[in-house]
Write a protein that holds these residues in place. Structure first.
Motif, PDB file in Angstrom:
ATOM      1  N   ALA A  63       8.658  55.255 -12.074  1.00 25.02           N
ATOM      2  CA  ALA A  63      10.008  55.812 -12.082  1.00 25.02           C
ATOM      3  C   ALA A  63      10.647  55.639 -13.451  1.00 25.02           C
ATOM      4  CB  ALA A  63      10.866  55.137 -11.012  1.00 25.02           C
ATOM      5  N   ALA A  64      11.397  56.647 -13.867  1.00 25.83           N
ATOM      6  CA  ALA A  64      12.095  56.569 -15.149  1.00 25.83           C
ATOM      7  C   ALA A  64      13.264  55.597 -15.038  1.00 25.83           C
ATOM      8  CB  ALA A  64      12.605  57.950 -15.546  1.00 25.83           C
ATOM      9  N   PRO A  65      13.568  54.858 -16.090  1.00 24.24           N
ATOM     10  CA  PRO A  65      14.711  53.942 -16.054  1.00 24.24           C
ATOM     11  C   PRO A  65      16.022  54.702 -15.947  1.00 24.24           C
ATOM     12  CG  PRO A  65      13.855  54.120 -18.283  1.00 24.24           C
ATOM     13  CD  PRO A  65      12.881  54.846 -17.399  1.00 24.24           C
ATOM     14  N   VAL A  66      17.051  54.020 -15.480  1.00 27.78           N
ATOM     15  CA  VAL A  66      18.374  54.632 -15.392  1.00 27.78           C
ATOM     16  C   VAL A  66      18.920  54.834 -16.801  1.00 27.78           C
ATOM     17  CG1 VAL A  66      20.733  54.331 -14.579  1.00 27.78           C
ATOM     18  CG2 VAL A  66      18.814  53.565 -13.151  1.00 27.78           C
ATOM     19  N   PRO A  67      19.223  56.072 -17.204  1.00 27.33           N
ATOM     20  CA  PRO A  67      19.689  56.313 -18.573  1.00 27.33           C
ATOM     21  C   PRO A  67      21.064  55.689 -18.813  1.00 27.33           C
ATOM     22  CG  PRO A  67      18.994  58.357 -17.487  1.00 27.33           C
ATOM     23  CD  PRO A  67      19.106  57.306 -16.432  1.00 27.33           C
ATOM     24  N   ASP A  68      21.331  55.317 -20.044  1.00 30.58           N
ATOM     25  CA  ASP A  68      22.636  54.785 -20.429  1.00 30.58           C
ATOM     26  C   ASP A  68      23.564  55.924 -20.843  1.00 30.58           C
ATOM     27  OD1 ASP A  68      21.842  52.119 -20.074  1.00 30.58           O
ATOM     28  OD2 ASP A  68      20.988  52.031 -22.093  1.00 30.58           O
ATOM     29  N   GLY A  69      24.848  55.673 -20.714  1.00 29.43           N
ATOM     30  CA  GLY A  69      25.841  56.584 -21.271  1.00 29.43           C
ATOM     31  C   GLY A  69      26.095  57.846 -20.489  1.00 29.43           C
TER      32      GLY A  69
END
Length: 221
Positions: A63-69
């Motif tokens: 799973a892709a990490p939760v993006p910032d911003g």
């Protein structure tokens, strides 16, 4: 042959892609690994134990990490589409996920990051949890149905052939249902995106309404 849990899980995912969830067995996985089934029971007591680990491994490794911003609406869009892509990587991926027990507590770090984005946008923790669970449940359910139509990428099940469906309805006066089938069983990308947008719009309106009510109560003690 020395086995570890990760080796068994990766072979389990390969066998899943070959035969599907219903036909997946520890015996078949053992055969592919060239060992006797008892060697697998040392690591997993049952098929369900293995499925739980397989599902967890996708979240922790794929799973892709939760993006910032991101704003919460952008996050919800990115999160839902990423989850769908992950589920579609494996045959019966969504069915494998439904109702599984997560075996690695590190997955809660991703959940915490997701909840933080929502609460920073003004959601209560309860509202954030309900919104996140609604998006998750919709995605799982959508992909279960999608993978019934396409058990393998690009390979449509004959049971969902549009012309065949139309023929079955020929002796019934249901023209709208005939036409609806051309929407319900086609262009899953567009339909998923529209469904997620509807959820985001609804959640946004609901949270705004709750916040207005809360602010009104605070101003009128």
């Amino acid at each position: 042959m020395a086995l570890d849990r990760r080796t068994v899980v990766r072979m389990g995912l390969q066998v899943l892609d070959d035969v599907g969830l219903d036909a997946l067995t520890l015996r078949k996985i053992a055969s592919e690994l060239g060992v006797q089934p008892p060697a697998l029971y040392w690591h997993f007591k049952s098929k369900q134990d293995l499925i739980d680990e397989m599902a967890t491994s996708l979240l922790t490794e794929d799973a892709a990490p939760v993006p910032d911003g991101l704003g919460w609406r952008e996050f919800a869009t990115v999160y839902s589409h990423g989850l769908r892509r992950m589920l579609l990587r494996h045959r019966d991926g969504a069915r494998m996920f439904a109702g599984t027990y997560l075996t690695d507590t590190s997955v809660y770090e991703r959940q915490e990051a997701a909840l933080r984005i929502l609460t920073d946008a003004g959601f209560t923790v309860t509202d954030a949890a309900e919104a996140l669970y609604t998006i998750y449940s919709y995605t799982i359910g959508f992909v279960i149905e999608e993978q019934a139509v396409y058990p393998r990428p690009g390979q449509r099940s004959d049971l969902y052939d549009i012309d065949r469906r139309t023929e079955r309805m020929a002796d019934q006066d249901v023209p709208m249902s005939v036409e609806a089938g051309r929407t319900m069983f086609a262009d899953h990308d567009t339909r998923f995106a529209r469904g997620i947008q509807a959820i985001i719009t609804g959640v946004g309106a609901w949270v705004d309404q709750v916040n207005v009510g809360t602010n009104a109560s605070a101003n009128n003690p």
